[in-house]
Design an enzyme around this catalytic site. Structure first.
Site, PDB file in Angstrom:
ATOM      1  N   GLU A 208       9.098  -2.501   7.078  1.00  0.00           N
ATOM      2  CA  GLU A 208       9.675  -1.720   5.968  1.00  0.00           C
ATOM      3  C   GLU A 208      10.570  -0.587   6.428  1.00  0.00           C
ATOM      4  O   GLU A 208      10.319   0.587   6.148  1.00  0.00           O
ATOM      5  CB  GLU A 208       8.560  -1.177   5.074  1.00  0.00           C
TER       6      GLU A 208
ATOM      7  N   GLU B 231       2.953  -8.770   3.144  1.00  0.00           N
ATOM      8  CA  GLU B 231       2.091  -7.871   2.363  1.00  0.00           C
ATOM      9  C   GLU B 231       2.214  -8.198   0.880  1.00  0.00           C
ATOM     10  O   GLU B 231       3.293  -8.503   0.394  1.00  0.00           O
ATOM     11  CB  GLU B 231       2.461  -6.393   2.552  1.00  0.00           C
TER      12      GLU B 231
HETATM   13  C1  BGP Z   1       3.479  -0.688   2.403  1.00  0.00           C
HETATM   14  C2  BGP Z   1       3.079  -0.375   3.812  1.00  0.00           C
HETATM   15  C3  BGP Z   1       1.611  -0.456   4.076  1.00  0.00           C
HETATM   16  C4  BGP Z   1       0.735  -0.018   2.927  1.00  0.00           C
HETATM   17  C5  BGP Z   1       1.221  -0.537   1.594  1.00  0.00           C
HETATM   18  C6  BGP Z   1       0.533   0.058   0.397  1.00  0.00           C
HETATM   19  O1  BGP Z   1       4.611   0.038   2.068  1.00  0.00           O
HETATM   20  O2  BGP Z   1       3.726  -1.230   4.718  1.00  0.00           O
HETATM   21  O3  BGP Z   1       1.354   0.215   5.273  1.00  0.00           O
HETATM   22  O4  BGP Z   1       0.446   1.307   2.978  1.00  0.00           O
HETATM   23  O5  BGP Z   1       2.600  -0.337   1.418  1.00  0.00           O
HETATM   24  O6  BGP Z   1       1.101   1.288   0.083  1.00  0.00           O
HETATM   25  P1  BGP Z   1       0.258   2.539  -0.337  1.00  0.00           P
HETATM   26  O7  BGP Z   1      -0.709   2.752   0.772  1.00  0.00           O
HETATM   27  O8  BGP Z   1       1.246   3.651  -0.463  1.00  0.00           O
HETATM   28  O9  BGP Z   1      -0.375   2.198  -1.625  1.00  0.00           O
END
Ligand code: BGP
Length: 479
Positions: free
Chosen positions: A170, A379
């Site tokens: 990301e 993800e």
């Molecule tokens: C993505 C990241 C992850 C994770 C996920 C959920 O952007 O790659 O590392 O954190 O989002 O986001 P959040 O933890 O802000 O809910």
């Protein structure tokens, strides 16, 4: 499409789950690990929810065998994790820390012994603080050499057992949060510096990919991109233009560079007029074209619904909801270009993220038709409050519903002809959410800790654990 007519998941489909080093490992000063920018940033008051940090996180560093045993029990075919650069090179470069290599060797061997395919992310945001201090991290071209050297060290050490590598996780998120929203390190708000750093990150990404290909390592490599497809709020051509702007600004600005080595013309022109366009040399151009990924990693959480936004008096960038109090976020945009707005057809999570399974099918279709690359969904998941019952059960039917609908959308996309390699949900165990503490949970496995205390860090299987186990056994046939 009628259910009976839909394609089946390929037999080698990678059903999995994911994590990232800083969010799970803990052991932040053990076995020679150097400090990362996150180790420092979390100590600035007010930067994270209730001041949480990853010093202990969910202690995966000491409990990885227990965690892999749970993966095995669930039947995971793949597990995506990231390597902490600071364990391999405590100062970001120079002498390799053998204990860091040893840890990831143990983890990878444990996964393989349990028939779980490792999907390895090289960079999930924990930049060595030493490189930030020495030359400003992503703002210096020196990082291209150091990142490439770190990546090559990992390919050489682990490449005989790894078939899927993720280069940068990301980039759009760590760059915009780090250089515009001030919510990630180095917490700067400067558009020119942001686009310069972003361009250097593109070069580092391409250089690592080129090095991987030149070295003829087994398997493939690609970046993981956080893509939130945009819909125009209605048929008004003004809103359609805004949605077109949004796609160029928020998606093609990264993915076009990864795949074609060029920035979308409209955005580059816009940046040039603002005096914030990055400097691109001929050598840069050649490197970007030479570093083409083998697949696109897709991190999909939500869509955005887009409307026109006037240049004068338009909506600017809004802060995110990091508290979990539903309805506390607002419209966000770029004046003269677009803004996000409410979609009456979609519900939201407690953190105001739009819930839109169909959007995953759209994301896959758009990536397929614009880039013609296989997609690895690296993800996708639901951040929610979970309740540990007295009998240690967790009834997360909302998560089961969420993931089930998204898997159906993947099946539709496969039926449409998209090549989807696998699906590693976010996340395997509960873990630290960068800005949202421990209360925003994503895992199939509950970890009993909170913001105030690490408690005993016990692991408990949620209802979704058993449900996904069955999905995997049936290869997604009955959803
Ligand atoms: C993505 C990241 C992850 C994770 C996920 C959920 O952007 O790659 O590392 O954190 O989002 O986001 P959040 O933890 O802000 O809910």
């Amino acid at each position: 499409m009628e259910y009976e007519k839909m394609s089946h998941f390929p037999t080698d489909f990678l059903w999995g789950a994911s994590s990232a080093a800083y969010q799970i490992e803990g052991a932040y000063r053990e076995d020679g690990k150097g400090l990362s920018v996150w180790d420092k940033f979390v100590r600035i008051p007010g930067k994270t929810f209730k001041g949480t940090n990853g010093d202990v996180a969910v202690d995966h560093y000491h409990r990885f065998e227990e965690d892999v045993a749970l993966m095995k029990e669930q039947g995971l075919k793949a597990y995506r994790f990231s390597i902490a650069w600071t364990r391999i090179f405590p100062e970001g470069k120079g002498q390799v820390n053998q204990k860091g290599i040893d840890f990831y060797n143990r983890l990878i061997d444990e996964l393989i012994a349990n028939q779980i395919e490792p999907v390895v992310t090289l960079y999930h945001w924990d930049l060595p603080q030493a490189l930030q201090d020495e030359y400003g991290g992503w703002e210096s071209r020196e990082i291209v050499t150091d990142f490439t050297n770190y990546a090559k060290t990992c390919f050489d050490a682990f490449g005989d057992r790894v078939n899927y590598w993720v280069s940068l996780n990301e980039q759009n998120v760590f760059i915009s949060h780090g250089y515009q929203m001030e919510s990630h390190p180095p917490a700067v708000n400067d558009e020119k510096r942001m686009y310069a750093a972003n361009h250097i990150a593109n070069l580092a990404n391409a250089s690592a990919i080129k090095t991987f290909h030149d070295g003829h390592y087994q398997g493939g490599i690609g970046p993981s991109f956080a893509y939130s497809p945009g819909y125009a709020v209605n048929g008004d051509p003004k809103n359609q233009v805004a949605a077109t702007n949004y796609e160029d600004y928020a998606a093609h600005f990264w993915m076009d560079v990864y795949v074609y080595g060029r920035y979308p013309k409209m955005i580059y022109k816009w940046l040039t007029e603002r005096g914030t366009a990055p400097v691109i040399t001929e050598a840069d151009q050649a490197l970007l074209i030479a570093g083409k990924p083998d697949f696109m990693g897709l991190n999909y959480y939500q869509t955005q619904t887009i409307a026109a936004n006037p240049l004068v008096g338009g909506v600017g960038l809004a802060a995110e909801n990091n508290t979990g109090k539903k309805g506390t976020s607002s419209e966000s945009g770029v004046p003269g270009m677009f803004k996000t707005t409410n979609n009456e057809f979609l519900k939201q999570t407690d953190w105001d993220w739009n819930i839109d399974p169909e959007g995953l099918r759209i994301a896959l279709r758009r990536i397929d038709s614009r880039y013609d690359l296989p997609v690895l969904i690296t993800e996708n998941g639901l951040g929610a409050y979970d309740k540990l019952e007295e009998d240690h059960q967790i009834h997360d039917d909302y998560r089961i519903y969420f993931i089930n609908e998204h898997i159906k959308a993947i099946k539709e996309a496969i039926s449409d002809g998209v090549k989807v390699i696998g699906y590693t949900t976010w996340s395997f165990t509960d873990l630290l959410s960068w800005s949202n503490g421990y209360q925003k949970r994503y895992g199939f496995v509950y970890v009993d800790r909170d913001e105030e205390s690490a408690k005993e860090l016990k692991r408990y299987k949620k209802d979704s654990f058993y449900w996904y186990q069955k999905v995997i056994q049936e290869n997604g046939r009955y959803l």
